[in-house]
Enzyme design. Structure first.
Site, mmCIF file in Angstrom:
data_model
loop_
_atom_site.group_PDB
_atom_site.id
_atom_site.type_symbol
_atom_site.label_atom_id
_atom_site.label_comp_id
_atom_site.label_asym_id
_atom_site.label_seq_id
_atom_site.Cartn_x
_atom_site.Cartn_y
_atom_site.Cartn_z
ATOM 1 N N ARG A 117 0.821 -1.232 0.000
ATOM 2 C CA ARG A 117 0.000 0.000 0.000
ATOM 3 C C ARG A 117 0.847 1.270 0.000
ATOM 4 O O ARG A 117 0.426 2.316 0.475
ATOM 5 C CB ARG A 117 -0.966 0.030 1.186
ATOM 6 C CG ARG A 117 -1.946 -1.103 1.176
ATOM 7 C CD ARG A 117 -3.075 -0.861 2.153
ATOM 8 N NE ARG A 117 -3.938 -2.031 2.208
ATOM 9 C CZ ARG A 117 -3.708 -3.083 2.992
ATOM 10 N NH1 ARG A 117 -2.681 -3.086 3.807
ATOM 11 N NH2 ARG A 117 -4.524 -4.111 2.978
ATOM 12 N N LYS A 139 3.669 11.640 -10.765
ATOM 13 C CA LYS A 139 2.778 10.876 -11.643
ATOM 14 C C LYS A 139 3.480 9.572 -11.988
ATOM 15 O O LYS A 139 4.628 9.592 -12.463
ATOM 16 C CB LYS A 139 2.497 11.642 -12.939
ATOM 17 C CG LYS A 139 1.266 12.511 -12.887
ATOM 18 C CD LYS A 139 0.887 12.926 -14.305
ATOM 19 C CE LYS A 139 -0.256 13.883 -14.318
ATOM 20 N NZ LYS A 139 -0.628 14.287 -15.684
ATOM 21 N N GLU A 181 10.478 18.336 -24.020
ATOM 22 C CA GLU A 181 9.852 18.695 -22.731
ATOM 23 C C GLU A 181 10.435 20.007 -22.202
ATOM 24 O O GLU A 181 9.746 20.764 -21.523
ATOM 25 C CB GLU A 181 10.025 17.561 -21.699
ATOM 26 C CG GLU A 181 9.401 16.223 -22.096
ATOM 27 C CD GLU A 181 7.862 16.157 -21.976
ATOM 28 O OE1 GLU A 181 7.212 17.186 -21.693
ATOM 29 O OE2 GLU A 181 7.331 15.046 -22.193
ATOM 30 N N LYS A 223 7.921 23.092 -12.941
ATOM 31 C CA LYS A 223 7.029 21.949 -12.690
ATOM 32 C C LYS A 223 6.688 21.862 -11.203
ATOM 33 O O LYS A 223 5.528 21.632 -10.836
ATOM 34 C CB LYS A 223 7.669 20.652 -13.187
ATOM 35 C CG LYS A 223 6.707 19.481 -13.046
ATOM 36 C CD LYS A 223 7.043 18.298 -13.908
ATOM 37 C CE LYS A 223 5.963 17.215 -13.756
ATOM 38 N NZ LYS A 223 6.287 15.991 -14.447
ATOM 39 N N GLU A 233 -3.826 17.141 -10.122
ATOM 40 C CA GLU A 233 -4.385 17.611 -11.391
ATOM 41 C C GLU A 233 -5.896 17.814 -11.344
ATOM 42 O O GLU A 233 -6.640 17.280 -12.163
ATOM 43 C CB GLU A 233 -3.999 16.641 -12.524
ATOM 44 C CG GLU A 233 -4.087 17.313 -13.892
ATOM 45 C CD GLU A 233 -3.504 16.453 -14.997
ATOM 46 O OE1 GLU A 233 -2.342 16.025 -14.863
ATOM 47 O OE2 GLU A 233 -4.197 16.223 -15.984
ATOM 48 N N ARG A 237 -2.675 21.974 -12.970
ATOM 49 C CA ARG A 237 -1.598 21.061 -13.391
ATOM 50 C C ARG A 237 -1.785 20.562 -14.819
ATOM 51 O O ARG A 237 -0.817 20.175 -15.474
ATOM 52 C CB ARG A 237 -1.498 19.875 -12.416
ATOM 53 C CG ARG A 237 -0.364 18.927 -12.772
ATOM 54 C CD ARG A 237 -0.072 17.882 -11.716
ATOM 55 N NE ARG A 237 0.997 17.011 -12.193
ATOM 56 C CZ ARG A 237 1.684 16.173 -11.433
ATOM 57 N NH1 ARG A 237 1.446 16.087 -10.161
ATOM 58 N NH2 ARG A 237 2.639 15.420 -11.965
ATOM 59 N N ASN A 241 0.247 19.267 -19.592
ATOM 60 C CA ASN A 241 -0.049 18.338 -20.683
ATOM 61 C C ASN A 241 -0.044 19.026 -22.039
ATOM 62 O O ASN A 241 -0.481 18.422 -23.035
ATOM 63 C CB ASN A 241 -1.413 17.679 -20.454
ATOM 64 C CG ASN A 241 -1.439 16.888 -19.167
ATOM 65 O OD1 ASN A 241 -0.450 16.251 -18.820
ATOM 66 N ND2 ASN A 241 -2.533 16.964 -18.439
ATOM 67 N N HIS A 244 0.396 17.086 -25.167
ATOM 68 C CA HIS A 244 0.428 15.662 -24.834
ATOM 69 C C HIS A 244 -0.785 14.870 -25.305
ATOM 70 O O HIS A 244 -0.677 13.665 -25.496
ATOM 71 C CB HIS A 244 0.640 15.468 -23.327
ATOM 72 C CG HIS A 244 2.086 15.598 -22.933
ATOM 73 N ND1 HIS A 244 2.807 16.760 -23.128
ATOM 74 C CD2 HIS A 244 2.945 14.717 -22.382
ATOM 75 C CE1 HIS A 244 4.036 16.577 -22.694
ATOM 76 N NE2 HIS A 244 4.161 15.349 -22.242
ATOM 77 N N HIS A 248 0.225 11.772 -27.238
ATOM 78 C CA HIS A 248 -0.074 10.381 -26.860
ATOM 79 C C HIS A 248 -0.772 9.642 -28.004
ATOM 80 O O HIS A 248 -0.501 8.462 -28.249
ATOM 81 C CB HIS A 248 -0.948 10.343 -25.602
ATOM 82 C CG HIS A 248 -0.172 10.612 -24.351
ATOM 83 N ND1 HIS A 248 -0.755 11.009 -23.177
ATOM 84 C CD2 HIS A 248 1.159 10.532 -24.099
ATOM 85 C CE1 HIS A 248 0.180 11.165 -22.255
ATOM 86 N NE2 HIS A 248 1.349 10.886 -22.788
ATOM 87 N N HIS A 260 8.601 9.216 -27.202
ATOM 88 C CA HIS A 260 7.673 10.110 -26.512
ATOM 89 C C HIS A 260 7.959 11.592 -26.815
ATOM 90 O O HIS A 260 7.057 12.344 -27.177
ATOM 91 C CB HIS A 260 7.754 9.840 -24.998
ATOM 92 C CG HIS A 260 6.866 10.709 -24.168
ATOM 93 N ND1 HIS A 260 5.521 10.511 -24.067
ATOM 94 C CD2 HIS A 260 7.138 11.817 -23.415
ATOM 95 C CE1 HIS A 260 4.989 11.428 -23.274
ATOM 96 N NE2 HIS A 260 5.957 12.232 -22.867
#
Ligand SMILES: NC(=O)c1ccc[n+]([C@@H]2O[C@H](COP(=O)([O-])OP(=O)(O)OC[C@H]3O[C@@H](n4cnc5c(N)ncnc54)[C@H](O)[C@@H]3O)[C@@H](O)[C@H]2O)c1
Length: 361
Positions: A117, A139, A181, A223, A233, A237, A241, A244, A248, A260
């Site tokens: 956990r 993330k 990036e 960031k 997010e 936030r 993206n 992105h 993606h 990527h």
């Protein structure tokens, strides 16, 4: 060396940036717990594992080396990591150390989020992309056959160690991918940041030992500021993206032929094209963006064979950032001026997709 902190209350953590940070073990070896498991891949292990193990010294640890590539980010490999950790007796007080690019960082972080956990993990990113982006912000994810990053969790690392010397072995294509990036982050920050990038582009592409840590510090600071304000997010936030959702979709459509960062670079251009088409963005900003992307050695047009516009739209519709079935995008009014919205004419998106895929509208 630059030291900074990601401010997240009790989950705050330091980032150490500069050449040789890895060897400054006294910075980070304390607090690792009784034992650690290092997760890496076959390429990084071959090049840099001795340096990491030297830094770890007598600290009890084992190493699990995974195959290289995006396909490594799978539930099957989460199982492999968990199995290794159990067999090695890693308890709740143990630590995972992610030693690799964004792929290793994402899968290690996801496993750390769920094992017992949630156990601690440290990011030691070895690609430019992971140093400026993926290793910071918590993330974590693995891929599903039906799409990228569809299974994930927010789980902050305990520490991020960014040793810029590790980048000396990074192939040019991967370095360029990381620059995508860098461009994204400085563009979404401000006009000043964009100008700084334009004036340091040449030095960065030469991997200049002064410019590089500064660019990484700037990106991590931007960031960190955004993540501190919106860790999971819920709003702000989503700006990160930028490019992105298009990216993606391209990454999935090309099935590995684009890395990527290359997909993100093309996604940035598509977001700028759409923003310009809506009358929101001045054409000079799109042109500056295109110049930076070209200077970084990244593609500015889709490689052939190109996917269809409908395929891209379908893949964008699958993006987990969408709300209520609408394709939510990060669009631009200018450097540092972003809008996250699904409220734009569908025809404008179609036009952008057709322009890039070369299909008649
Ligand atoms: N979690 C986040 O916030 C976040 C943000 C951006 C991207 N990502 C994820 O990151 C991944 C992409 O990361 P990436 O571009 O680092 O890819 P990657 O991890 O696949 O690394 C790229 C290539 O470089 C090699 N490599 C790594 N370090 C090296 C070194 N020092 N010298 C030589 N070769 C080296 C790797 O083996 C690989 O072949 C994607 O899965 C993406 O979804 C996550």
């Amino acid at each position: 060396m630059h030291d900074m902190t990601v401010q997240l209350g009790e989950r705050s953590y330091p980032i150490h940036i500069g050449p040789g940070t890895l060897s400054l073990a006294d910075h980070w070896i304390e607090g690792l717990g009784p034992r650690s498991v290092v997760i890496t891949n076959e390429i990084v292990a071959g090049l840099h594992l001795p340096a990491l193990q030297h830094a770890l010294g007598n600290h009890p640890h084992t190493v699990l080396t995974l195959p290289d590539g995006e396909r490594t980010k799978s539930l099957a490999n989460v199982d492999a990591i968990v199995r290794h950790a159990i067999e090695m007796g890693l308890g709740r007080d143990g630590t995972f150390i992610a030693f690799g690019g964004g792929v290793i960082g994402d899968i290690t972080g996801f496993t750390a989020a769920t094992f017992h956990r949630g156990v601690g993990f440290i990011q030691v990113p070895t690609t430019l992309l992971a140093q400026v982006d993926a290793s910071v912000g918590g993330k974590t994810a693995v891929n599903h056959a039906l799409g990228k990053n569809l299974i994930g969790a927010f789980h902050q690392p305990r520490r991020v160690i960014i040793d810029t010397e590790l980048l000396s072995t990074l192939p040019a294509r991967e370095f360029s991918a990381g620059m995508a990036e860098v461009i994204k982050t400085l563009l979404l920050d401000s006009e000043d940041s964009l100008r700084w990038l334009e004036s340091h582009m040449k030095a960065l592409m030469e991997r200049d030992p002064r410019a590089l840590p500064e660019a990484i510090l700037r990106c991590c600071s931007i960031k960190a500021r955004i993540v501190s304000a919106d860790e999971t997010e819920q709003g702000h936030r989503a700006q990160l993206n930028l490019g992105h959702t298009f990216g993606h979709a391209l990454e999935t459509a090309y099935g590995g032929a684009l890395v990527h960062g290359e997909a993100v670079a093309l996604g940035l251009l598509m977001a700028a094209h759409l923003s310009q088409g809506l009358g929101w963005l001045d054409a000079t900003v799109t042109q500056r963006l295109r110049s930076l992307i070209a200077a970084a050695g990244l593609p500015t047009t889709l490689p052939s064979p190109k996917p269809g516009a409908d395929t891209l739209l379908m893949l964008m519709g699958r993006d987990k950032k969408n709300l209520g079935g609408l394709v939510r995008l990060v669009l631009l009014h200018g450097p540092g001026q972003l809008e996250v919205t699904a409220d734009y004419p569908r025809a404008a998106l179609d036009l952008t997709l057709r322009e890039f895929t070369g299909e008649p509208s």
